[in-house]
Design an enzyme around this catalytic site. Structure first.
Site, PDB file in Angstrom:
ATOM      1  N   SER A  33       6.348   3.691  13.813  1.00 42.49           N
ATOM      2  CA  SER A  33       6.320   2.248  14.043  1.00 42.49           C
ATOM      3  C   SER A  33       7.684   1.639  14.347  1.00 42.49           C
ATOM      4  O   SER A  33       7.750   0.542  14.891  1.00 42.49           O
ATOM      5  CB  SER A  33       5.702   1.547  12.838  1.00 42.49           C
ATOM      6  OG  SER A  33       6.353   1.922  11.647  1.00 42.49           O
ATOM      7  N   HIS A  84      -0.633   2.470  15.033  1.00 42.52           N
ATOM      8  CA  HIS A  84      -0.088   1.990  16.316  1.00 42.52           C
ATOM      9  C   HIS A  84      -0.639   2.766  17.506  1.00 42.52           C
ATOM     10  O   HIS A  84      -0.164   2.580  18.631  1.00 42.52           O
ATOM     11  CB  HIS A  84       1.443   2.071  16.299  1.00 42.52           C
ATOM     12  CG  HIS A  84       2.056   1.140  15.310  1.00 42.52           C
ATOM     13  ND1 HIS A  84       2.349  -0.178  15.600  1.00 42.52           N
ATOM     14  CD2 HIS A  84       2.392   1.324  14.008  1.00 42.52           C
ATOM     15  CE1 HIS A  84       2.859  -0.763  14.521  1.00 42.52           C
ATOM     16  NE2 HIS A  84       2.895   0.129  13.537  1.00 42.52           N
ATOM     17  N   LYS A  95      -4.028  -4.477  14.156  1.00 43.81           N
ATOM     18  CA  LYS A  95      -3.252  -4.354  15.390  1.00 43.81           C
ATOM     19  C   LYS A  95      -4.227  -4.455  16.575  1.00 43.81           C
ATOM     20  O   LYS A  95      -4.653  -5.555  16.883  1.00 43.81           O
ATOM     21  CB  LYS A  95      -2.421  -3.072  15.334  1.00 43.81           C
ATOM     22  CG  LYS A  95      -1.546  -3.087  14.039  1.00 43.81           C
ATOM     23  CD  LYS A  95      -0.579  -1.972  13.930  1.00 43.81           C
ATOM     24  CE  LYS A  95       0.008  -1.837  12.525  1.00 43.81           C
ATOM     25  NZ  LYS A  95       0.782  -2.989  12.049  1.00 43.81           N
TER      26      LYS A  95
HETATM   27  C1  LIG Z   1       2.032   2.779  10.523  1.00 45.48           C
HETATM   28  C2  LIG Z   1       1.382   1.707   9.701  1.00 45.48           C
HETATM   29  N1  LIG Z   1       0.496   2.058   8.744  1.00 45.48           N
HETATM   30  C3  LIG Z   1      -0.091   1.130   7.968  1.00 45.48           C
HETATM   31  C4  LIG Z   1       0.177  -0.211   8.104  1.00 45.48           C
HETATM   32  C5  LIG Z   1      -0.466  -1.195   7.192  1.00 45.48           C
HETATM   33  O1  LIG Z   1      -1.434  -1.903   7.876  1.00 45.48           O
HETATM   34  P1  LIG Z   1      -1.804  -3.423   7.514  1.00 45.48           P
HETATM   35  O2  LIG Z   1      -0.650  -4.270   7.950  1.00 45.48           O
HETATM   36  O3  LIG Z   1      -2.999  -3.660   8.335  1.00 45.48           O
HETATM   37  O4  LIG Z   1      -2.031  -3.512   6.066  1.00 45.48           O
HETATM   38  C6  LIG Z   1       1.066  -0.619   9.086  1.00 45.48           C
HETATM   39  C7  LIG Z   1       1.372  -2.050   9.244  1.00 45.48           C
HETATM   40  O5  LIG Z   1       2.413  -2.480   9.578  1.00 45.48           O
HETATM   41  C8  LIG Z   1       1.691   0.362   9.904  1.00 45.48           C
HETATM   42  O6  LIG Z   1       2.576   0.007  10.828  1.00 45.48           O
END
Ligand SMILES: Cc1ncc(COP(=O)(O)O)c(C=O)c1O
Length: 404
Positions: free
Chosen positions: A182, A210, A241
């Site tokens: 990310s 992502h 997302k």
């Molecule tokens: C790689 C990754 N996993 C999990 C999450 C967590 O998701 P959420 O924001 O929907 O709780 C995110 C959110 O930024 C993320 O970028």
């Protein structure tokens, strides 16, 4: 010394606010899929993960509206008790088949899906292996488990193999990776990770946060992009997302999902996904499948911005996806650049420690299928202006976006 004293001594945020470059908790007054009104002014949003631009899609809006009318605005209970709707099961069935898995389990957020999928599996005597750049939610999920945690340097597969080899033969092992990292926008080398996991008898979990809606012939993510759906044991994803909602999912073998359903504290001890969010995610999944041209447009926009930023002279690292890091330097410089872009009508995110090393701060740009060509031009023009104004790149490197 009181346990609260550290709070009085914490002045960093106030210092940054005094400099006028505090970038967090900015109140947004109104949005479209690609713009946000802040302080009364519309800015182009390249700081969201609205990859397919579905937050304002008519089908998604209508589904959320209808679900709120039918079920009310909240579930007022845990999935375990009164918080499971027929819609939750419908979403789980749809996602299981979308990811080519036997079953799926839906959580209230993506973060909770990480906690709820990992912690119950990693018991005493088990071992979990995480890439250093794995998302914080995956790390926290591992920390909540009772097993041993091993971190390997980013993409250091030899290091991972050595760590796996040191673990007693019969111990349970789980390798965890982001599908798309990310902060880097790079794609994990799943073929290598699958091979290493198999060699050492480890299970493999991939977080497709992502990658969902972005990668793969049908937008199912990294595993599907590499044709490795059947080789990845557990798929995690978030609805916040590409699916334009909020919530998260883990998909895998039916017995594993059934075990998690009955052991996951992050599922049982919290209220379930609200009806409108479930209906929104379901409708967004439909649109993702029915309108593949959105994914194509996302890639068109991504390629234009990546090429444009490179030709201005920016270092955008090893990105291969709509997550584009623009490397800037130290924290102060990154915040200054963020502010300059903001003042030029562009909403981005500065990424600073601890998310990245102190000298590798960056501005993160995330593209959407809904960005118009004119908006892409404006984003590049703003970056070019800021590059000149703040002397971010060598003078000779700066070219007019129109030349791209
Ligand atoms: C790689 C990754 N996993 C999990 C999450 C967590 O998701 P959420 O924001 O929907 O709780 C995110 C959110 O930024 C993320 O970028």
């Amino acid at each position: 010394m009181s346990i609260l004293d550290k709070c009085r001594e914490y002045t960093r945020a106030d210092e940054v606010k005094a400099l006028g470059i505090y970038p967090y908790f900015t109140p947004i007054q109104e949005t479209t899929a690609t713009e946000a009104r802040i302080d009364g002014e519309w800015r182009i949003m390249v700081g969201s993960n609205n990859y397919l631009g579905l937050t304002h899609h008519p089908r998604v809006l209508e589904a959320t509206h209808c679900a709120a009318l039918r079920y009310g605005v909240g579930s007022t209970g845990s999935r375990f008790l009164n918080g499971t709707l027929d819609l939750h099961y419908e979403l789980e069935a749809r996602l299981a088949s979308f990811f080519h898995k036997e079953a799926a389990l839906v959580f209230t957020t993506g973060y909770q899906a990480s906690l709820g999928a990992i912690a119950p599996l990693v018991g005493r005597g088990d071992h979990v292996f995480l890439d250093r750049l794995d998302h914080a939610s995956l790390v926290d999920g591992a920390r909540l488990g009772l097993g041993d945690i091993h971190r390997y340097a980013h993409e250091d597969f030899d290091g991972l193999s050595r760590q796996l080899a040191r673990v007693p033969r019969g111990a349970g092992k789980l390798v965890i990776t982001d599908g798309v990292f990310s902060m880097e926008g790079s794609i994990a080398d799943l073929p290598r990770l699958v091979a290493i996991s198999k060699e050492h008898g480890a299970s493999l979990l991939v977080d497709e946060a992502h990658a969902l809606g972005v990668l793969g012939p049908d937008g199912a993510g990294t595993a599907s992009h590499f044709g490795l759906d059947s080789q990845v044991d557990l798929i995690l994803a978030t609805f916040s997302k590409s699916l334009a909602s909020v919530g998260g999912v883990v998909a895998g073998r039916a017995d594993v999902v059934n075990y998690l359903r009955h052991h996951s504290r992050a599922l049982i001890f919290t209220a379930s996904m609200p009806p409108a969010s479930v209906a929104g995610a379901l409708a967004a999944l439909d649109v993702l499948i029915d309108e593949p041209e959105r994914r194509e447009q996302l890639w068109v926009n991504t390629r234009r911005v990546a090429a444009g930023l490179r030709s201005i002279g920016f270092d955008i690292g090893r990105t291969q996806t709509p997550v584009i890091p623009v490397l800037i330097g130290d924290t102060l410089r990154a915040l200054t650049v963020w502010r300059a872009l903001f003042d030029n009508g562009i909403f981005t995110h500065p990424i600073v420690p601890p998310a990245v090393p102190a000298n590798a701060c960056r501005i993160r740009v995330s593209m959407s299928a809904e960005h118009s060509s004119e908006q892409v031009d404006r984003v590049l023009e703003a970056f070019e202006k800021v590059a000149r104004d703040l002397a971010l790149v060598p003078e000779t490197a700066v070219q007019m976006p129109s030349m791209r």
